[in-house]
Design an enzyme around this catalytic site. Sequence first.
Site, PDB file in Angstrom:
ATOM      1  N   SER A  46       0.817  -1.221   0.000  1.00  0.00           N
ATOM      2  CA  SER A  46       0.000   0.000   0.000  1.00  0.00           C
ATOM      3  C   SER A  46       0.845   1.263   0.000  1.00  0.00           C
ATOM      4  CB  SER A  46      -0.903   0.023   1.235  1.00  0.00           C
ATOM      5  OG  SER A  46      -1.825  -1.026   1.208  1.00  0.00           O
TER       6      SER A  46
HETATM    7  N1  SAH Z   1      -1.535  -4.728   3.762  1.00  0.00           N
HETATM    8  C1  SAH Z   1      -0.648  -4.774   2.621  1.00  0.00           C
HETATM    9  C2  SAH Z   1      -1.378  -4.475   1.327  1.00  0.00           C
HETATM   10  C3  SAH Z   1      -1.799  -5.722   0.673  1.00  0.00           C
HETATM   11  S1  SAH Z   1      -2.727  -5.576  -0.812  1.00  0.00           S
HETATM   12  C4  SAH Z   1       0.516  -3.826   2.868  1.00  0.00           C
HETATM   13  O1  SAH Z   1       0.880  -3.636   4.003  1.00  0.00           O
HETATM   14  O2  SAH Z   1       1.114  -3.332   1.932  1.00  0.00           O
HETATM   15  C5  SAH Z   1      -4.146  -6.537  -0.381  1.00  0.00           C
HETATM   16  C6  SAH Z   1      -3.926  -7.995  -0.057  1.00  0.00           C
HETATM   17  O3  SAH Z   1      -5.192  -8.550   0.251  1.00  0.00           O
HETATM   18  C7  SAH Z   1      -3.358  -8.844  -1.197  1.00  0.00           C
HETATM   19  O4  SAH Z   1      -2.167  -9.438  -0.796  1.00  0.00           O
HETATM   20  C8  SAH Z   1      -4.449  -9.895  -1.439  1.00  0.00           C
HETATM   21  O5  SAH Z   1      -3.943 -11.181  -1.772  1.00  0.00           O
HETATM   22  C9  SAH Z   1      -5.161  -9.915  -0.102  1.00  0.00           C
HETATM   23  N2  SAH Z   1      -6.528 -10.436  -0.119  1.00  0.00           N
HETATM   24  C10 SAH Z   1      -7.486 -10.289  -1.049  1.00  0.00           C
HETATM   25  N3  SAH Z   1      -8.608 -10.912  -0.667  1.00  0.00           N
HETATM   26  C11 SAH Z   1      -8.363 -11.483   0.536  1.00  0.00           C
HETATM   27  C12 SAH Z   1      -9.136 -12.259   1.444  1.00  0.00           C
HETATM   28  N4  SAH Z   1     -10.402 -12.602   1.205  1.00  0.00           N
HETATM   29  N5  SAH Z   1      -8.554 -12.662   2.590  1.00  0.00           N
HETATM   30  C13 SAH Z   1      -7.264 -12.337   2.881  1.00  0.00           C
HETATM   31  N6  SAH Z   1      -6.488 -11.601   2.058  1.00  0.00           N
HETATM   32  C14 SAH Z   1      -7.034 -11.173   0.900  1.00  0.00           C
END
Ligand code: SAH
Length: 233
Positions: free
Chosen positions: A79
């Site tokens: 993010s």
């Molecule tokens: N929090 C992260 C950003 C991750 S992007 C950071 O610190 O940078 C969003 C993430 O959500 C992705 O890795 C994706 O695989 C995950 N995701 C999507 N749907 C999901 C679900 N139902 N349960 C858990 N993770 C999920």
Amino acid sequence: MMNHRPPEDDAQAYRDALVDEIRAQARETAFWTGRDCFDERVLNAIAQVPRHAFIPEPLTLNQAYANHPQPIGFGQTISQPYIVALMTDLLNLHNNERVLEIGAGCGYQSAVLAQLGCEVYAVERLEPLADLARLTLAKLGYERVTVKCADGAKGWAEHAPFDGILVTACQDGPIPKALIEQLNPEGRMVIPLGPKWGPQMLHLGQKDAAGQFTHEPVLPVSFVPLVSRPESG
Ligand code: SAH
């Protein structure tokens, strides 16, 4: 490009510059968010977490500490630092709270929460990312983060209730019931809502002392989708 980890001393200067940018962006977005500055403790955590350690190599410090999202593989992103700061700030954390993060990705947001003194439970749907997050967090000594690979829309009942829930993937539809159930009275939830390609809004949810949950829009955002099977909702 050389394939090595940049020296930590150099990284600190980049992190400090990033925090200045986040301060400026907080002022610019105050119209939406209602807050023109973020908690100093949150900014301090951003100034301490080595974001470059969470991004796959090769990368430069310039890229690692730019105030925008970056690809981390598997079609996912780390993010934008301003968004990490805003979402963390909205949780109003003081110390030692138990926080659930849905969408751990590479683990950066979890590290920021742990740096603030929280006990973090992070759920990631994609196994290789969950493994990567676990590995990086362990290497950096963030012992109070537990990562599991699962569908985060179901929450994490064994460790509930949570003082804060932070969802970093966008839910197209109502907030999953399990997440609302697993939030403590007086707890807060930050979650993006909206369609994959359409307008998305970051929402701040709150449970009052009687357990009544309400939420309101905070800021237009752009997140990868929360991928979940319908029965999870
Ligand atoms: N929090 C992260 C950003 C991750 S992007 C950071 O610190 O940078 C969003 C993430 O959500 C992705 O890795 C994706 O695989 C995950 N995701 C999507 N749907 C999901 C679900 N139902 N349960 C858990 N993770 C999920």
